[in-house]
Design a protein around this motif. Structure first.
Motif, PDB file in Angstrom:
ATOM      1  N   VAL A  83       0.879  -1.169   0.000  1.00  0.00           N
ATOM      2  CA  VAL A  83       0.000   0.000   0.000  1.00  0.00           C
ATOM      3  C   VAL A  83       0.917   1.219   0.000  1.00  0.00           C
ATOM      4  O   VAL A  83       1.835   1.318   0.829  1.00  0.00           O
ATOM      5  CB  VAL A  83      -0.919   0.031   1.239  1.00  0.00           C
ATOM      6  N   VAL A  84       0.688   2.135  -0.929  1.00  0.00           N
ATOM      7  CA  VAL A  84       1.519   3.335  -1.048  1.00  0.00           C
ATOM      8  C   VAL A  84       0.748   4.532  -0.512  1.00  0.00           C
ATOM      9  O   VAL A  84      -0.386   4.780  -0.928  1.00  0.00           O
ATOM     10  CB  VAL A  84       1.945   3.585  -2.510  1.00  0.00           C
ATOM     11  N   THR A  85       1.367   5.256   0.400  1.00  0.00           N
ATOM     12  CA  THR A  85       0.775   6.464   0.969  1.00  0.00           C
ATOM     13  C   THR A  85       1.480   7.678   0.382  1.00  0.00           C
ATOM     14  O   THR A  85       2.709   7.740   0.359  1.00  0.00           O
ATOM     15  CB  THR A  85       0.917   6.475   2.500  1.00  0.00           C
ATOM     16  N   VAL A  86       0.698   8.628  -0.098  1.00  0.00           N
ATOM     17  CA  VAL A  86       1.251   9.858  -0.666  1.00  0.00           C
ATOM     18  C   VAL A  86       1.205  10.943   0.395  1.00  0.00           C
ATOM     19  O   VAL A  86       0.173  11.167   1.043  1.00  0.00           O
ATOM     20  CB  VAL A  86       0.450  10.309  -1.905  1.00  0.00           C
ATOM     21  N   SER A  87       2.338  11.611   0.582  1.00  0.00           N
ATOM     22  CA  SER A  87       2.396  12.710   1.543  1.00  0.00           C
ATOM     23  C   SER A  87       3.258  13.827   0.953  1.00  0.00           C
ATOM     24  O   SER A  87       3.850  13.674  -0.120  1.00  0.00           O
ATOM     25  CB  SER A  87       2.961  12.238   2.888  1.00  0.00           C
ATOM     26  N   ALA A  88       3.319  14.940   1.648  1.00  0.00           N
ATOM     27  CA  ALA A  88       4.081  16.091   1.162  1.00  0.00           C
ATOM     28  C   ALA A  88       5.273  16.346   2.060  1.00  0.00           C
ATOM     29  O   ALA A  88       5.160  16.305   3.279  1.00  0.00           O
ATOM     30  CB  ALA A  88       3.185  17.331   1.107  1.00  0.00           C
ATOM     31  N   GLU A  89       6.411  16.588   1.444  1.00  0.00           N
ATOM     32  CA  GLU A  89       7.571  17.086   2.169  1.00  0.00           C
ATOM     33  C   GLU A  89       7.445  18.610   2.266  1.00  0.00           C
ATOM     34  O   GLU A  89       6.637  19.224   1.562  1.00  0.00           O
ATOM     35  CB  GLU A  89       8.858  16.700   1.440  1.00  0.00           C
ATOM     36  N   ALA A  90       8.241  19.209   3.125  1.00  0.00           N
ATOM     37  CA  ALA A  90       8.178  20.659   3.287  1.00  0.00           C
ATOM     38  C   ALA A  90       8.526  21.349   1.964  1.00  0.00           C
ATOM     39  O   ALA A  90       9.530  21.022   1.330  1.00  0.00           O
ATOM     40  CB  ALA A  90       9.135  21.096   4.388  1.00  0.00           C
ATOM     41  N   SER A  91       7.678  22.271   1.537  1.00  0.00           N
ATOM     42  CA  SER A  91       7.961  23.019   0.314  1.00  0.00           C
ATOM     43  C   SER A  91       8.984  24.114   0.619  1.00  0.00           C
ATOM     44  O   SER A  91       9.190  24.492   1.775  1.00  0.00           O
ATOM     45  CB  SER A  91       6.679  23.630  -0.244  1.00  0.00           C
ATOM     46  N   THR A  92       9.602  24.586  -0.436  1.00  0.00           N
ATOM     47  CA  THR A  92      10.572  25.676  -0.276  1.00  0.00           C
ATOM     48  C   THR A  92      10.149  26.846  -1.157  1.00  0.00           C
ATOM     49  O   THR A  92       9.405  26.671  -2.133  1.00  0.00           O
ATOM     50  CB  THR A  92      11.985  25.226  -0.665  1.00  0.00           C
ATOM     51  N   GLY A  93      10.641  28.035  -0.840  1.00  0.00           N
ATOM     52  CA  GLY A  93      10.285  29.209  -1.626  1.00  0.00           C
ATOM     53  C   GLY A  93       8.828  29.582  -1.438  1.00  0.00           C
ATOM     54  O   GLY A  93       8.238  29.377  -0.369  1.00  0.00           O
ATOM     55  N   VAL A  94       8.223  30.103  -2.495  1.00  0.00           N
ATOM     56  CA  VAL A  94       6.836  30.577  -2.444  1.00  0.00           C
ATOM     57  C   VAL A  94       5.982  29.742  -3.396  1.00  0.00           C
ATOM     58  O   VAL A  94       6.252  29.696  -4.601  1.00  0.00           O
ATOM     59  CB  VAL A  94       6.745  32.070  -2.848  1.00  0.00           C
ATOM     60  N   VAL A  95       4.986  29.062  -2.816  1.00  0.00           N
ATOM     61  CA  VAL A  95       4.087  28.244  -3.647  1.00  0.00           C
ATOM     62  C   VAL A  95       2.633  28.669  -3.452  1.00  0.00           C
ATOM     63  O   VAL A  95       1.716  27.917  -3.766  1.00  0.00           O
ATOM     64  CB  VAL A  95       4.248  26.735  -3.316  1.00  0.00           C
ATOM     65  N   THR A  96       2.427  29.884  -2.985  1.00  0.00           N
ATOM     66  CA  THR A  96       1.069  30.368  -2.776  1.00  0.00           C
ATOM     67  C   THR A  96       0.360  30.553  -4.119  1.00  0.00           C
ATOM     68  O   THR A  96       0.976  30.849  -5.143  1.00  0.00           O
ATOM     69  CB  THR A  96       1.068  31.705  -2.014  1.00  0.00           C
ATOM     70  N   ASN A  97      -0.951  30.358  -4.055  1.00  0.00           N
ATOM     71  CA  ASN A  97      -1.817  30.489  -5.231  1.00  0.00           C
ATOM     72  C   ASN A  97      -1.470  29.502  -6.351  1.00  0.00           C
ATOM     73  O   ASN A  97      -1.739  29.764  -7.527  1.00  0.00           O
ATOM     74  CB  ASN A  97      -1.807  31.932  -5.774  1.00  0.00           C
ATOM     75  N   LEU A  98      -0.871  28.390  -5.963  1.00  0.00           N
ATOM     76  CA  LEU A  98      -0.654  27.279  -6.887  1.00  0.00           C
ATOM     77  C   LEU A  98      -1.404  26.072  -6.327  1.00  0.00           C
ATOM     78  O   LEU A  98      -1.278  25.749  -5.145  1.00  0.00           O
ATOM     79  CB  LEU A  98       0.834  26.948  -7.029  1.00  0.00           C
ATOM     80  N   THR A  99      -2.198  25.444  -7.167  1.00  0.00           N
ATOM     81  CA  THR A  99      -2.944  24.253  -6.749  1.00  0.00           C
ATOM     82  C   THR A  99      -2.619  23.108  -7.699  1.00  0.00           C
ATOM     83  O   THR A  99      -2.031  23.312  -8.773  1.00  0.00           O
ATOM     84  CB  THR A  99      -4.459  24.524  -6.750  1.00  0.00           C
ATOM     85  N   TYR A 100      -3.050  21.914  -7.298  1.00  0.00           N
ATOM     86  CA  TYR A 100      -2.769  20.768  -8.166  1.00  0.00           C
ATOM     87  C   TYR A 100      -3.831  19.700  -8.003  1.00  0.00           C
ATOM     88  O   TYR A 100      -4.649  19.729  -7.078  1.00  0.00           O
ATOM     89  CB  TYR A 100      -1.382  20.183  -7.851  1.00  0.00           C
ATOM     90  N   THR A 101      -3.793  18.760  -8.916  1.00  0.00           N
ATOM     91  CA  THR A 101      -4.560  17.528  -8.803  1.00  0.00           C
ATOM     92  C   THR A 101      -3.629  16.378  -9.146  1.00  0.00           C
ATOM     93  O   THR A 101      -2.645  16.564  -9.881  1.00  0.00           O
ATOM     94  CB  THR A 101      -5.794  17.525  -9.727  1.00  0.00           C
ATOM     95  N   LEU A 102      -3.935  15.202  -8.606  1.00  0.00           N
ATOM     96  CA  LEU A 102      -3.137  14.004  -8.886  1.00  0.00           C
ATOM     97  C   LEU A 102      -4.103  12.892  -9.264  1.00  0.00           C
ATOM     98  O   LEU A 102      -5.045  12.598  -8.525  1.00  0.00           O
ATOM     99  CB  LEU A 102      -2.318  13.608  -7.657  1.00  0.00           C
ATOM    100  N   VAL A 103      -3.861  12.298 -10.433  1.00  0.00           N
ATOM    101  CA  VAL A 103      -4.719  11.214 -10.907  1.00  0.00           C
ATOM    102  C   VAL A 103      -3.856  10.024 -11.310  1.00  0.00           C
ATOM    103  O   VAL A 103      -2.664  10.169 -11.583  1.00  0.00           O
ATOM    104  CB  VAL A 103      -5.591  11.651 -12.116  1.00  0.00           C
ATOM    105  N   THR A 104      -4.475   8.843 -11.336  1.00  0.00           N
ATOM    106  CA  THR A 104      -3.811   7.681 -11.911  1.00  0.00           C
ATOM    107  C   THR A 104      -4.301   7.524 -13.350  1.00  0.00           C
ATOM    108  O   THR A 104      -5.457   7.814 -13.666  1.00  0.00           O
ATOM    109  CB  THR A 104      -4.117   6.402 -11.124  1.00  0.00           C
ATOM    110  N   THR A 105      -3.393   7.092 -14.221  1.00  0.00           N
ATOM    111  CA  THR A 105      -3.709   6.949 -15.635  1.00  0.00           C
ATOM    112  C   THR A 105      -3.343   5.542 -16.101  1.00  0.00           C
ATOM    113  O   THR A 105      -2.589   4.827 -15.437  1.00  0.00           O
ATOM    114  CB  THR A 105      -2.940   7.991 -16.473  1.00  0.00           C
ATOM    115  N   SER A 106      -3.849   5.165 -17.259  1.00  0.00           N
ATOM    116  CA  SER A 106      -3.608   3.811 -17.756  1.00  0.00           C
ATOM    117  C   SER A 106      -2.195   3.627 -18.288  1.00  0.00           C
ATOM    118  O   SER A 106      -1.660   2.513 -18.297  1.00  0.00           O
ATOM    119  CB  SER A 106      -4.622   3.459 -18.845  1.00  0.00           C
ATOM    120  N   THR A 107      -1.576   4.701 -18.744  1.00  0.00           N
ATOM    121  CA  THR A 107      -0.204   4.636 -19.244  1.00  0.00           C
ATOM    122  C   THR A 107       0.585   5.816 -18.675  1.00  0.00           C
ATOM    123  O   THR A 107       0.008   6.742 -18.104  1.00  0.00           O
ATOM    124  CB  THR A 107      -0.154   4.708 -20.784  1.00  0.00           C
TER     125      THR A 107
END
Length: 201
Positions: free
Chosen positions: A105-129
């Protein structure tokens, strides 16, 4: 002349009986000593092996086991020239190597970000390839919903990996990161790092 009945010598009979008893006693002891049986049980315990590896192209897999050796994701549009409204995409694949003997079982987590990442968002999906663009995101299975703040991962984001057949790597899970810019400031720059932790089942 009176006749007396002959006196019977009973001591010989007792000696005979006692002697017989002794013989019987010795005989019983020998018989018991002849019964013997044993059972043995043993177990050998050897640990299996377990290793997660990753790839940004779905072909060349390597270990990126520390923050310092993190794989640099190849975003399809240069992420160093973002403007509000832009979205950039990057693929990443993970699998269990050919020596692994347990599913994971793989758990996804975040390491501490560096610099400025405000007003940036993301999504993560699994794909077939292994491949990542707007169409792949639309057709993929979401594991982090769109709008997640860059540098964060909601709790409980996991997926399964299966070990391969003996001597073969397991089937890869292909991932697609899509990072979208909101009202970012000119010249802002920051780095976000995701961590994938595999635990044997």
């Amino acid at each position: 002349m009176s006749q007396h009945p002959p006196v019977r010598n009973t001591s010989h009979k007792w000696r005979a009986v006692l002697a017989g008893g002794l013989v019987l006693g010795v005989g019983a002891a020998v018989t018991l000593a002849a019964w013997n049986d044993s059972e043995f049980a043993t177990g050998t315990f050897t640990a299996g092996t377990f290793n997660l590896e990753g790839s940004d192209d779905g072909t060349a897999y390597n270990e990126h086991s520390t923050l310092g050796t993190a794989d640099a994701l190849g975003f399809t549009v240069a992420p160093n020239n973002l403007a509000p409204g832009d979205t950039v995409y990057a693929p990443f694949s993970v699998r269990l190597d050919d020596q692994t003997t347990k599913d994971a079982v793989v758990t996804v987590s975040a390491e501490a970000s560096t610099g400025v990442v405000t007003n940036l968002t993301y999504t993560l999906v699994t794909t077939s390839t292994n491949g990542c663009n707007a169409a792949a995101v639309a057709a993929g299975t979401s594991i982090v919903a769109a709008g997640a703040a860059l540098g964060s991962v909601p709790g409980g984001v996991t997926f399964d990996l299966e070990q391969g057949a003996t001597g073969s790597a397991g089937e890869a899970v292909n991932l697609c990161f899509a990072v979208s810019a909101g009202s970012i400031g000119q010249g802002q720059s920051g780095t976000a790092t995701w961590k994938f932790t595999a635990s044997s089942e």
